[in-house]
Write a protein that holds these residues in place. Sequence first.
Motif, PDB file in Angstrom:
ATOM      1  N   ASN A  40     -42.374  -4.357 -10.975  1.00 52.86           N
ATOM      2  CA  ASN A  40     -42.748  -2.739 -10.514  1.00 52.86           C
ATOM      3  C   ASN A  40     -41.325  -2.395  -9.477  1.00 52.86           C
ATOM      4  OD1 ASN A  40     -45.644  -3.233  -9.328  1.00 52.86           O
ATOM      5  ND2 ASN A  40     -45.548  -4.377  -7.962  1.00 52.86           N
ATOM      6  N   LYS A  45     -40.432  -0.267 -13.035  1.00 52.25           N
ATOM      7  CA  LYS A  45     -41.545   0.694 -13.175  1.00 52.25           C
ATOM      8  C   LYS A  45     -41.568   2.067 -12.040  1.00 52.25           C
ATOM      9  CE  LYS A  45     -46.600  -0.922 -12.943  1.00 52.25           C
ATOM     10  NZ  LYS A  45     -47.178  -1.188 -12.993  1.00 52.25           N
ATOM     11  N   TYR A  46     -40.990   1.722 -11.035  1.00 55.01           N
ATOM     12  CA  TYR A  46     -40.737   3.094  -9.875  1.00 55.01           C
ATOM     13  C   TYR A  46     -39.534   3.669  -9.843  1.00 55.01           C
ATOM     14  CZ  TYR A  46     -45.564   1.315  -9.348  1.00 55.01           C
ATOM     15  OH  TYR A  46     -47.162   1.179  -9.716  1.00 55.01           O
ATOM     16  N   ASP A  76     -35.188  -1.506  -4.681  1.00 59.50           N
ATOM     17  CA  ASP A  76     -35.052  -1.062  -5.541  1.00 59.50           C
ATOM     18  C   ASP A  76     -35.023   0.819  -4.835  1.00 59.50           C
ATOM     19  OD1 ASP A  76     -37.738   0.649  -5.838  1.00 59.50           O
ATOM     20  OD2 ASP A  76     -38.215  -1.024  -5.527  1.00 59.50           O
ATOM     21  N   ILE A 115     -42.163   4.502  -0.739  1.00 59.45           N
ATOM     22  CA  ILE A 115     -43.640   4.157  -0.503  1.00 59.45           C
ATOM     23  C   ILE A 115     -44.727   4.597   0.857  1.00 59.45           C
ATOM     24  CG2 ILE A 115     -46.197   2.125  -0.302  1.00 59.45           C
ATOM     25  CD1 ILE A 115     -44.321   0.298  -1.817  1.00 59.45           C
ATOM     26  N   ILE A 131     -50.907  -2.167  -0.177  1.00 61.56           N
ATOM     27  CA  ILE A 131     -50.812  -2.045  -1.852  1.00 61.56           C
ATOM     28  C   ILE A 131     -51.152  -3.739  -1.727  1.00 61.56           C
ATOM     29  CG2 ILE A 131     -48.864  -0.150  -1.197  1.00 61.56           C
ATOM     30  CD1 ILE A 131     -46.909  -2.018  -0.716  1.00 61.56           C
ATOM     31  N   TYR A 155     -55.386  -1.333  -5.077  1.00 62.68           N
ATOM     32  CA  TYR A 155     -54.830  -0.287  -5.092  1.00 62.68           C
ATOM     33  C   TYR A 155     -53.879  -0.116  -5.372  1.00 62.68           C
ATOM     34  CZ  TYR A 155     -53.397   2.412  -0.939  1.00 62.68           C
ATOM     35  OH  TYR A 155     -53.535   3.677  -0.427  1.00 62.68           O
ATOM     36  N   ARG A 156     -53.733   1.584  -5.306  1.00 62.03           N
ATOM     37  CA  ARG A 156     -52.437   2.274  -5.843  1.00 62.03           C
ATOM     38  C   ARG A 156     -52.190   3.185  -5.117  1.00 62.03           C
ATOM     39  NH1 ARG A 156     -51.835   2.912 -12.178  1.00 62.03           N
ATOM     40  NH2 ARG A 156     -49.790   2.580 -11.252  1.00 62.03           N
ATOM     41  N   ALA A 157     -51.182   3.076  -4.780  1.00 59.26           N
ATOM     42  CA  ALA A 157     -50.656   4.562  -4.041  1.00 59.26           C
ATOM     43  C   ALA A 157     -51.042   5.891  -4.922  1.00 59.26           C
ATOM     44  CB  ALA A 157     -49.228   4.490  -3.469  1.00 59.26           C
ATOM     45  N   GLY A 184     -50.854   1.067 -14.521  1.00 58.76           N
ATOM     46  CA  GLY A 184     -50.887  -0.404 -14.206  1.00 58.76           C
ATOM     47  C   GLY A 184     -52.379  -0.361 -13.087  1.00 58.76           C
ATOM     48  N   PHE A 185     -53.067  -1.622 -12.773  1.00 60.04           N
ATOM     49  CA  PHE A 185     -54.054  -0.891 -12.329  1.00 60.04           C
ATOM     50  C   PHE A 185     -53.872  -1.353 -10.999  1.00 60.04           C
ATOM     51  CE2 PHE A 185     -54.079  -3.524 -17.040  1.00 60.04           C
ATOM     52  CZ  PHE A 185     -55.364  -2.798 -17.463  1.00 60.04           C
ATOM     53  N   GLY A 186     -52.962  -1.869  -9.876  1.00 52.76           N
ATOM     54  CA  GLY A 186     -53.219  -1.869  -8.550  1.00 52.76           C
ATOM     55  C   GLY A 186     -52.971  -3.857  -8.445  1.00 52.76           C
ATOM     56  N   GLY A 224     -51.082  -6.416  -9.554  1.00 55.50           N
ATOM     57  CA  GLY A 224     -49.646  -7.038  -9.541  1.00 55.50           C
ATOM     58  C   GLY A 224     -49.601  -7.820  -7.771  1.00 55.50           C
ATOM     59  N   LEU A 225     -49.342  -6.884  -6.578  1.00 51.22           N
ATOM     60  CA  LEU A 225     -49.255  -7.196  -5.990  1.00 51.22           C
ATOM     61  C   LEU A 225     -50.062  -8.479  -4.859  1.00 51.22           C
ATOM     62  CD1 LEU A 225     -47.475  -4.373  -3.821  1.00 51.22           C
ATOM     63  CD2 LEU A 225     -46.147  -6.532  -5.152  1.00 51.22           C
ATOM     64  N   SER A 226     -51.044  -8.034  -5.564  1.00 47.21           N
ATOM     65  CA  SER A 226     -52.355  -9.052  -4.748  1.00 47.21           C
ATOM     66  C   SER A 226     -52.170 -10.294  -5.434  1.00 47.21           C
ATOM     67  CB  SER A 226     -53.580  -8.445  -4.465  1.00 47.21           C
ATOM     68  OG  SER A 226     -54.490  -8.057  -6.450  1.00 47.21           O
TER      69      SER A 226
END
Length: 354
Positions: free
Chosen positions: A255, A258-259, A283, A288, A296, A301-303, A314-316, A318-320
């Motif tokens: 992430n 990516k961000y 990073d 956010i 998130i 969920y994707r911001a 992404g699919f939202g 990863g963080l979950s």
Amino acid sequence: MEIFKSARIKLTAWYLVVIMVISLFFSVLAYNGFLSEFRRGLRIQAFRYVPRAGQNVDDTNSNPSPLFGMFNIPSDDNPTIETQIFNEARSRVLIALGIINGTILVISGLGGYFLAGRTLTPIEEMVDEQKRFVADASHELRTPLTALKTEIEVALLDKNLKLDDAKGLLKSNLEEANKMQGLSNYLLSLSRYQNDGTQFSFDKIDLSKIAEKVIEKLKALTTTKKINIIKELKKVELKANESSMDELVSILIDNAIKYSDKGGKIIIKTKKEGKDAIIEVQDFGIGIKSGDIPYIFNRFYRADISRTKTKVDGFGLGLSIAKSIAELHNGGITVSSKPGEGSKFTVVLPIKKV
Ligand code: ADP
């Protein structure tokens, strides 16, 4: 939901049956107990009765019992004044018990309905959540599938399809297939981590070594984006599931890459603080919005900022998954972030509790 309404009513009915059986059982006991006490009271009184001077004992005794000879003992075939008192008391007891049982019925009916609701609410929420999850997952799968299907159909309709076009099509098909594979891997991970955790083996691992390994694994990505990785890795040993720790660190560093903008910087730390093992991934990328932060870690969920401003795949999920892994180790994950300044994700894992 209809099924939960009827389950709530059934559960209330069961509560009522159990409570009323108990209540009626004790009412019968109380009724019998009261009657025998009352009879005993009358008999004791009869025993103590002393006839007035000049009164013939036989006048007061219509009952032939030698023991209770001086007083009338209530019995069905002897409807004297005592029998009437007895019957009156009996009907009062019956009325009182009826009122008590009626009140218990109403109170336990209302209470039972309320408790049944409280029992079923978390289950209902879980089912709702599961439904949402299935709907979201199907929606995410449908997008690459539709693209795949449309591309193939269009190509099949083209009678002059050239080999180069066909190869280009296959390449694009492969990309869509990879996306679907990525999604199904994420879904599998999620369902594994959200089970009870007994399927995972916990071994002694060094977090700094895991971080090193992940950084090496993601080298291709960091090189392409010219990301400067700064490592501050201290040896931290704890009992953990190695592959899930690898996945957790991968998600956070992936992430961060990516961000982040091209040429950005990422600081990765592992350290020990008191009884906790800490992993920090910081990073200096897009950051956010504070309004997005509470969500998130939710599935899918994707911001908005990531959708509209940068086209990041992404699919939202990863963080979950990262959160589930931290929780599997009795730990947690937090974030501090500012749009335009970057984000810092911190994972805290208790060393002792695992
Ligand atoms: P994905 O990255 O696949 O969209 P995640 O669950 O990993 O899904 O992240 C959820 C959302 O959180 C992302 O869509 C993004 O908006 C935000 N996010 C996660 N990590 C970062 C980060 N390092 N910097 C900025 N935003 C992030």
